[in-house]
Design a protein around this motif. Structure first.
Motif, short mmCIF file in Angstrom:
data_model
loop_
_atom_site.label_atom_id
_atom_site.label_comp_id
_atom_site.label_asym_id
_atom_site.label_seq_id
_atom_site.Cartn_x
_atom_site.Cartn_y
_atom_site.Cartn_z
N SER A 38 45.65 68.40 -11.39
CA SER A 38 44.95 68.82 -12.60
C SER A 38 43.40 68.62 -12.82
O SER A 38 42.90 67.46 -12.32
CB SER A 38 46.01 68.44 -13.94
OG SER A 38 45.55 67.04 -14.06
N GLN A 39 42.96 69.22 -13.80
CA GLN A 39 41.68 68.72 -14.16
C GLN A 39 41.52 67.48 -14.58
O GLN A 39 42.54 67.26 -15.35
CB GLN A 39 41.20 69.98 -15.39
CG GLN A 39 39.79 69.90 -15.80
CD GLN A 39 39.44 70.74 -16.79
OE1 GLN A 39 39.79 71.87 -16.61
NE2 GLN A 39 38.42 70.44 -17.78
N VAL A 40 40.66 66.77 -14.27
CA VAL A 40 40.37 65.47 -14.65
C VAL A 40 40.18 65.31 -15.98
O VAL A 40 39.21 66.14 -16.63
CB VAL A 40 39.29 64.64 -13.90
CG1 VAL A 40 38.98 63.39 -14.33
CG2 VAL A 40 39.49 64.82 -12.32
N ALA A 41 40.91 64.46 -16.86
CA ALA A 41 40.75 64.51 -18.19
C ALA A 41 39.95 63.06 -18.51
O ALA A 41 40.55 61.91 -17.46
CB ALA A 41 42.00 64.52 -18.85
N THR A 42 39.34 62.80 -19.57
CA THR A 42 38.81 61.39 -19.83
C THR A 42 39.33 60.96 -21.31
O THR A 42 39.18 61.97 -22.22
CB THR A 42 37.32 61.42 -19.72
OG1 THR A 42 36.83 61.90 -18.58
CG2 THR A 42 36.56 60.11 -20.00
N GLU A 43 39.59 59.78 -21.28
CA GLU A 43 39.96 59.32 -22.83
C GLU A 43 39.61 57.91 -22.98
O GLU A 43 39.38 56.95 -22.15
CB GLU A 43 41.44 59.10 -22.80
CG GLU A 43 42.25 60.62 -23.03
CD GLU A 43 43.56 60.79 -23.89
OE1 GLU A 43 43.42 59.62 -24.61
OE2 GLU A 43 44.15 61.36 -23.47
#
Length: 245
Positions: A94-99
């Motif tokens: 999936s698209q890389v997510a940042t938290e």
């Protein structure tokens, strides 16, 4: 601290749109620590596609994990974006997510329990309240402008209360979380009536279970609604796809 993650998925047919979550790659931007969580119950993957070779598939998936954690003779990935871009066919990320997280280990535990829950025993899964907390965090971290528990008027002065209302587009999106309980059928019927007669709000349903595990009336209603473009249907373990709706 900032943490990046991307979900490894398998799709037997790149055009069907059906996929299953099988792992999550993590990267701690502050410490440069890498982690990778895999599904615990591979039987779910074999049931999803009974033509897979179990031994070869297990070895391949383990290889994906080791390539991220340790690199290989041919590559050593320094960023999650660089690593995930090589997977575009049956296995893809999936698209890389940042938290932003306060506890890295706790985030890994929670997010893997959320995205890989359907391969876990029921006692290991997040409850509905915990899932909703995760969804809210996801929306916030991905810069979605939203309101909670919003009452939206319908065409016939028949308001509907959405769990979330995303406000960033010209036409707001109302999001309703539908569980697999029998009580959800009446909720779904009233929601679809609202969707059919509302022109100011698009409707997205986040479904707790896979479509094939719904009871027949619920399954038929959801299929009809998606075919008529009354709703967009997203499964809760693919909440990241809201970014592309």
């Amino acid at each position: 601290m900032k943490v990046q993650y991307s979900i490894l998925r398998y799709r037997p047919d790149t055009y069907s749109g059906e996929s299953i979550n099988i792992g999550i790659a993590y990267y701690n931007l502050d410490t440069e620590q890498k982690d990778f969580k895999l599904i615990k119950n591979y039987n779910r993957l074999w049931a999803f596609d009974d033509e897979l070779d179990p031994e070869f598939t297990r070895i391949s998936i383990q290889g994906f994990k080791e390539d991220w954690l340790s690199g290989s003779l041919f590559s050593s990935h320094t960023s999650l974006q660089d690593y995930t871009r090589f997977y575009v066919n049956e296995f893809y990320f999936s698209q890389v997510a940042t938290e932003n997280v306060t506890n890295y280990d706790e985030f890994i535990k929670t997010s893997s329990s959320y995205f890989l829950s359907k391969s876990m025993s029921r006692k290991e899964r997040l409850n509905k309240k915990e899932k909703m907390v995760f969804i809210e965090s996801f929306l916030e971290e991905n810069s979605h402008s939203f309101s909670k528990n919003v009452r939206v008027e319908g065409k016939y002065d028949d308001p509907y209360i959405f769990d979330y209302l995303l406000n960033e587009n010209e036409k707001p999106m109302g999001i309703k979380y539908i569980s697999s309980s029998k009580q959800s059928l009446n909720m779904l019927r009233s929601l679809l009536f609202y969707a059919e007669h509302s022109y100011n709000t698009s409707v997205s349903i986040v479904l707790e279970t896979d479509l094939e595990h719904c009871d027949i009336p619920t399954k038929n209603l959801l299929k009809m609604a998606t075919e008529k473009n009354l709703i967009s249907l997203i499964f809760d373990d693919k909440i990241d796809e809201l970014l592309n709706v």
